[in-house]
Design an enzyme around this catalytic site. Structure first.
Site, PDB file in Angstrom:
ATOM      1  N   ARG A   7     -18.212  -6.651  33.341  1.00  0.00           N
ATOM      2  CA  ARG A   7     -19.434  -6.700  34.134  1.00  0.00           C
ATOM      3  C   ARG A   7     -20.160  -5.375  34.061  1.00  0.00           C
ATOM      4  NH1 ARG A   7     -20.848  -9.775  38.337  1.00  0.00           N
ATOM      5  NH2 ARG A   7     -22.762  -8.726  37.752  1.00  0.00           N
ATOM      6  N   ARG A  63     -30.518  -6.875  20.634  1.00  0.00           N
ATOM      7  CA  ARG A  63     -30.593  -6.919  19.172  1.00  0.00           C
ATOM      8  C   ARG A  63     -30.682  -5.508  18.575  1.00  0.00           C
ATOM      9  NH1 ARG A  63     -28.703 -11.640  19.492  1.00  0.00           N
ATOM     10  NH2 ARG A  63     -30.064 -13.255  20.266  1.00  0.00           N
ATOM     11  N   CYS A  74     -30.213 -15.454  28.788  1.00  0.00           N
ATOM     12  CA  CYS A  74     -30.782 -14.784  29.961  1.00  0.00           C
ATOM     13  C   CYS A  74     -31.016 -15.802  31.075  1.00  0.00           C
ATOM     14  CB  CYS A  74     -32.124 -14.146  29.624  1.00  0.00           C
ATOM     15  SG  CYS A  74     -32.062 -12.903  28.337  1.00  0.00           S
ATOM     16  N   GLU A  77     -31.748 -13.915  38.465  1.00  0.00           N
ATOM     17  CA  GLU A  77     -30.907 -13.823  39.647  1.00  0.00           C
ATOM     18  C   GLU A  77     -31.554 -14.585  40.805  1.00  0.00           C
ATOM     19  OE1 GLU A  77     -27.927 -12.363  40.736  1.00  0.00           O
ATOM     20  OE2 GLU A  77     -27.477 -11.913  38.643  1.00  0.00           O
ATOM     21  N   ARG A  89     -28.326  -7.446  35.118  1.00  0.00           N
ATOM     22  CA  ARG A  89     -26.880  -7.573  35.190  1.00  0.00           C
ATOM     23  C   ARG A  89     -26.365  -8.177  33.882  1.00  0.00           C
ATOM     24  NH1 ARG A  89     -28.875  -8.502  40.333  1.00  0.00           N
ATOM     25  NH2 ARG A  89     -27.692  -7.598  42.059  1.00  0.00           N
ATOM     26  N   TYR A 107     -21.843   0.427  35.816  1.00  0.00           N
ATOM     27  CA  TYR A 107     -22.995   0.307  36.718  1.00  0.00           C
ATOM     28  C   TYR A 107     -23.784   1.604  36.642  1.00  0.00           C
ATOM     29  CZ  TYR A 107     -20.927  -3.963  38.296  1.00  0.00           C
ATOM     30  OH  TYR A 107     -20.421  -5.231  38.311  1.00  0.00           O
ATOM     31  N   ARG A 115     -21.787  -1.900  43.231  1.00  0.00           N
ATOM     32  CA  ARG A 115     -20.325  -1.885  43.153  1.00  0.00           C
ATOM     33  C   ARG A 115     -19.812  -0.453  43.274  1.00  0.00           C
ATOM     34  NH1 ARG A 115     -17.273  -6.245  41.346  1.00  0.00           N
ATOM     35  NH2 ARG A 115     -15.651  -4.936  42.228  1.00  0.00           N
TER      36      ARG A 115
END
Length: 120
Positions: A7, A63, A74, A77, A89, A107, A115
């Site tokens: 993540r 790319r 894609c 959210e 994200r 992150y 996080r």
């Protein structure tokens, strides 16, 4: 080899293609570097972006760092009131010999607040 999910997230400066691409390039580069991976180790990547980012597809930026043969997708959210703005994200699925405990989730910038327990 095992399949692991990694993540990560970043907050970009603006809703422009340039800013989105730069954020994705930085985030993916950090994920690869921190986990000793190459794009050839990546099975697939799911990108999500906050609803305020619509100037470009985050996958297009991938790319630029060698992800031309990696399946990418894609999504947007959920538009939660008060959620962090200008956020991209990532969930990358990779083949690696690393244990789940040794995976580095990345992150960056304002997204570190998402996080704090694992952010750099």
């Amino acid at each position: 080899m095992s399949v692991r999910a990694i993540r990560g997230a970043t907050q970009v400066e603006a809703n422009t293609a340039e800013s989105i691409y730069a954020g994705v390039v930085e985030l993916l580069s950090e994920i690869l570097s921190a986990n000793a991976l190459t794009p050839q180790d990546v099975i697939s990547v799911l990108f999500t972006s906050s609803p305020d980012l619509n100037a470009a597809f985050p996958a297009a930026g991938a790319r630029e760092v060698g992800f031309a043969s990696v399946p990418l997708i894609c999504a947007v959210e959920i538009d939660v009131p008060g959620a962090l703005e200008r956020t991209i994200r990532v969930m990358a699925h990779v083949e690696t010999a690393a244990s789940a405990d040794s995976i580095s989730h990345i992150y960056l910038h304002g997204a570190k607040s998402l996080r704090r327990d694992i952010a750099q």
